[in-house]
Design a protein around this motif. Sequence first.
Motif, PDB file in Angstrom:
ATOM      1  N   LYS A  74      54.997 -57.755  27.921  1.00 35.97           N
ATOM      2  CA  LYS A  74      53.792 -57.766  28.772  1.00 35.97           C
ATOM      3  C   LYS A  74      52.524 -57.611  27.942  1.00 35.97           C
ATOM      4  O   LYS A  74      51.524 -58.272  28.199  1.00 35.97           O
ATOM      5  CB  LYS A  74      53.867 -56.648  29.818  1.00 35.97           C
ATOM      6  CG  LYS A  74      54.680 -56.997  31.014  1.00 35.97           C
ATOM      7  CD  LYS A  74      54.538 -55.940  32.080  1.00 35.97           C
ATOM      8  CE  LYS A  74      55.305 -56.377  33.307  1.00 35.97           C
ATOM      9  NZ  LYS A  74      55.127 -55.478  34.424  1.00 35.97           N
ATOM     10  N   ARG A  75      52.568 -56.731  26.961  1.00 35.25           N
ATOM     11  CA  ARG A  75      51.383 -56.491  26.116  1.00 35.25           C
ATOM     12  C   ARG A  75      51.073 -57.648  25.181  1.00 35.25           C
ATOM     13  O   ARG A  75      49.917 -58.014  24.993  1.00 35.25           O
ATOM     14  CB  ARG A  75      51.563 -55.215  25.281  1.00 35.25           C
ATOM     15  CG  ARG A  75      51.270 -53.934  26.019  1.00 35.25           C
ATOM     16  CD  ARG A  75      51.228 -52.726  25.100  1.00 35.25           C
ATOM     17  NE  ARG A  75      52.381 -52.555  24.228  1.00 35.25           N
ATOM     18  CZ  ARG A  75      53.553 -52.030  24.601  1.00 35.25           C
ATOM     19  NH1 ARG A  75      53.740 -51.636  25.839  1.00 35.25           N
ATOM     20  NH2 ARG A  75      54.534 -51.900  23.735  1.00 35.25           N
ATOM     21  N   HIS A  76      52.099 -58.194  24.552  1.00 39.02           N
ATOM     22  CA  HIS A  76      51.881 -59.179  23.484  1.00 39.02           C
ATOM     23  C   HIS A  76      52.254 -60.610  23.863  1.00 39.02           C
ATOM     24  O   HIS A  76      51.876 -61.540  23.154  1.00 39.02           O
ATOM     25  CB  HIS A  76      52.665 -58.765  22.234  1.00 39.02           C
ATOM     26  CG  HIS A  76      52.276 -57.427  21.722  1.00 39.02           C
ATOM     27  ND1 HIS A  76      51.106 -57.220  21.016  1.00 39.02           N
ATOM     28  CD2 HIS A  76      52.868 -56.216  21.829  1.00 39.02           C
ATOM     29  CE1 HIS A  76      51.010 -55.937  20.703  1.00 39.02           C
ATOM     30  NE2 HIS A  76      52.059 -55.304  21.192  1.00 39.02           N
ATOM     31  N   GLY A  77      53.032 -60.772  24.922  1.00 36.66           N
ATOM     32  CA  GLY A  77      53.504 -62.091  25.318  1.00 36.66           C
ATOM     33  C   GLY A  77      54.841 -62.410  24.679  1.00 36.66           C
ATOM     34  O   GLY A  77      55.197 -61.846  23.637  1.00 36.66           O
ATOM     35  N   ALA A  78      55.580 -63.306  25.314  1.00 33.87           N
ATOM     36  CA  ALA A  78      56.896 -63.686  24.800  1.00 33.87           C
ATOM     37  C   ALA A  78      56.781 -64.421  23.472  1.00 33.87           C
ATOM     38  O   ALA A  78      57.676 -64.361  22.635  1.00 33.87           O
ATOM     39  CB  ALA A  78      57.638 -64.550  25.815  1.00 33.87           C
ATOM     40  N   VAL A  79      55.675 -65.116  23.279  1.00 32.92           N
ATOM     41  CA  VAL A  79      55.443 -65.853  22.041  1.00 32.92           C
ATOM     42  C   VAL A  79      54.380 -65.091  21.245  1.00 32.92           C
ATOM     43  O   VAL A  79      53.184 -65.269  21.452  1.00 32.92           O
ATOM     44  CB  VAL A  79      55.002 -67.301  22.321  1.00 32.92           C
ATOM     45  CG1 VAL A  79      54.773 -68.053  21.014  1.00 32.92           C
ATOM     46  CG2 VAL A  79      56.033 -68.015  23.188  1.00 32.92           C
ATOM     47  N   SER A 102      64.932 -64.317  14.669  1.00 38.13           N
ATOM     48  CA  SER A 102      64.472 -64.684  16.010  1.00 38.13           C
ATOM     49  C   SER A 102      63.528 -65.875  15.929  1.00 38.13           C
ATOM     50  O   SER A 102      62.814 -66.049  14.939  1.00 38.13           O
ATOM     51  CB  SER A 102      63.754 -63.510  16.672  1.00 38.13           C
ATOM     52  OG  SER A 102      62.547 -63.222  16.001  1.00 38.13           O
ATOM     53  N   ILE A 103      63.576 -66.672  16.989  1.00 33.92           N
ATOM     54  CA  ILE A 103      62.654 -67.797  17.132  1.00 33.92           C
ATOM     55  C   ILE A 103      62.185 -67.799  18.583  1.00 33.92           C
ATOM     56  O   ILE A 103      63.005 -67.891  19.494  1.00 33.92           O
ATOM     57  CB  ILE A 103      63.331 -69.149  16.807  1.00 33.92           C
ATOM     58  CG1 ILE A 103      63.969 -69.133  15.429  1.00 33.92           C
ATOM     59  CG2 ILE A 103      62.311 -70.286  16.924  1.00 33.92           C
ATOM     60  CD1 ILE A 103      64.830 -70.360  15.137  1.00 33.92           C
ATOM     61  N   THR A 104      60.890 -67.681  18.781  1.00 35.33           N
ATOM     62  CA  THR A 104      60.327 -67.716  20.126  1.00 35.33           C
ATOM     63  C   THR A 104      59.070 -68.569  20.098  1.00 35.33           C
ATOM     64  O   THR A 104      58.271 -68.474  19.165  1.00 35.33           O
ATOM     65  CB  THR A 104      60.051 -66.282  20.659  1.00 35.33           C
ATOM     66  OG1 THR A 104      59.590 -66.373  22.005  1.00 35.33           O
ATOM     67  CG2 THR A 104      59.094 -65.501  19.796  1.00 35.33           C
ATOM     68  N   GLY A 105      58.928 -69.445  21.077  1.00 40.15           N
ATOM     69  CA  GLY A 105      57.771 -70.331  21.042  1.00 40.15           C
ATOM     70  C   GLY A 105      57.637 -71.203  22.268  1.00 40.15           C
ATOM     71  O   GLY A 105      58.318 -71.006  23.274  1.00 40.15           O
ATOM     72  N   ILE A 106      56.766 -72.186  22.143  1.00 42.54           N
ATOM     73  CA  ILE A 106      56.476 -73.123  23.227  1.00 42.54           C
ATOM     74  C   ILE A 106      56.732 -74.528  22.706  1.00 42.54           C
ATOM     75  O   ILE A 106      55.946 -75.067  21.917  1.00 42.54           O
ATOM     76  CB  ILE A 106      55.012 -72.986  23.695  1.00 42.54           C
ATOM     77  CG1 ILE A 106      54.704 -71.531  24.058  1.00 42.54           C
ATOM     78  CG2 ILE A 106      54.736 -73.924  24.869  1.00 42.54           C
ATOM     79  CD1 ILE A 106      53.231 -71.202  24.102  1.00 42.54           C
ATOM     80  N   ALA A 107      57.858 -75.107  23.127  1.00 41.34           N
ATOM     81  CA  ALA A 107      58.247 -76.431  22.640  1.00 41.34           C
ATOM     82  C   ALA A 107      57.638 -77.564  23.459  1.00 41.34           C
ATOM     83  O   ALA A 107      57.631 -78.706  23.019  1.00 41.34           O
ATOM     84  CB  ALA A 107      59.771 -76.562  22.621  1.00 41.34           C
ATOM     85  N   SER A 113      48.780 -72.981  26.223  1.00 43.52           N
ATOM     86  CA  SER A 113      47.467 -72.515  26.676  1.00 43.52           C
ATOM     87  C   SER A 113      46.481 -72.688  25.525  1.00 43.52           C
ATOM     88  O   SER A 113      46.863 -73.112  24.432  1.00 43.52           O
ATOM     89  CB  SER A 113      47.556 -71.038  27.085  1.00 43.52           C
ATOM     90  OG  SER A 113      47.789 -70.233  25.940  1.00 43.52           O
ATOM     91  N   VAL A 114      45.251 -72.326  25.761  1.00 38.59           N
ATOM     92  CA  VAL A 114      44.239 -72.417  24.700  1.00 38.59           C
ATOM     93  C   VAL A 114      44.625 -71.501  23.542  1.00 38.59           C
ATOM     94  O   VAL A 114      44.556 -71.892  22.374  1.00 38.59           O
ATOM     95  CB  VAL A 114      42.834 -72.048  25.251  1.00 38.59           C
ATOM     96  CG1 VAL A 114      41.817 -71.978  24.123  1.00 38.59           C
ATOM     97  CG2 VAL A 114      42.403 -73.054  26.303  1.00 38.59           C
ATOM     98  N   ASP A 115      45.049 -70.271  23.854  1.00 37.64           N
ATOM     99  CA  ASP A 115      45.424 -69.302  22.817  1.00 37.64           C
ATOM    100  C   ASP A 115      46.757 -69.627  22.158  1.00 37.64           C
ATOM    101  O   ASP A 115      46.955 -69.338  20.979  1.00 37.64           O
ATOM    102  CB  ASP A 115      45.501 -67.888  23.410  1.00 37.64           C
ATOM    103  CG  ASP A 115      44.137 -67.368  23.828  1.00 37.64           C
ATOM    104  OD1 ASP A 115      43.124 -67.848  23.286  1.00 37.64           O
ATOM    105  OD2 ASP A 115      44.096 -66.478  24.686  1.00 37.64           O
ATOM    106  N   LYS A 116      47.674 -70.184  22.945  1.00 35.88           N
ATOM    107  CA  LYS A 116      49.014 -70.517  22.442  1.00 35.88           C
ATOM    108  C   LYS A 116      49.370 -71.932  22.885  1.00 35.88           C
ATOM    109  O   LYS A 116      50.065 -72.137  23.881  1.00 35.88           O
ATOM    110  CB  LYS A 116      50.044 -69.508  22.963  1.00 35.88           C
ATOM    111  CG  LYS A 116      49.812 -68.096  22.461  1.00 35.88           C
ATOM    112  CD  LYS A 116      50.809 -67.121  23.049  1.00 35.88           C
ATOM    113  CE  LYS A 116      50.461 -65.704  22.640  1.00 35.88           C
ATOM    114  NZ  LYS A 116      51.338 -64.707  23.268  1.00 35.88           N
TER     115      LYS A 116
END
Length: 166
Positions: A74-79, A102-107, A113-116
């Motif tokens: 919640k504080r930092h985001g999943a990515v 670990s590997i976490t991201g937006i494929a 989003s603008v930030d991610k």
Amino acid sequence: MNPTRRAKRPEKALGGILRKTGLTLAVAESCTGGLFSKIITDAPGSSDYFLGSVVAYDNSAKTKFTGIGRGLIKRHGAVSIKTAEALALGIRRRLDSDIGVSITGIAGPTGGSVDKPVGTVCIGISFKGKKKVLAKKYLFKGKRAGIRRAASLTALRALIKALHGG
């Protein structure tokens, strides 16, 4: 060196290092959907060092299978670097391995989003006996399959580099 000889594939090179050192590996993947684990297990004899993995897309699966706190996500985001660190540490502890990756991201193609933006990936590497978890944020370009492959190969190369002390 004979120019016609093929270079050693990175998953086989990693396997050789892990076999030689007697170290074991556990993995927590999100955006790569198991591709990193598939690449690792493409090497014959990977059961000598690969303990297992979890593909945790949903945040509740990340907390359930790796033991990381919901508050951290919640504080930092999943990515995020913090989540990648926690996932690598959590999977290493859960499977009692020497190394956790670990590997976490937006494929993509959606979810950015603008930030991610799409292509944002965080990779974490945890070693038993070391407090600091290696983690880095990347931005890969391309379509979904290319981002997933780039993230998996980058994690593989980062692990090999870390094992060589880099």
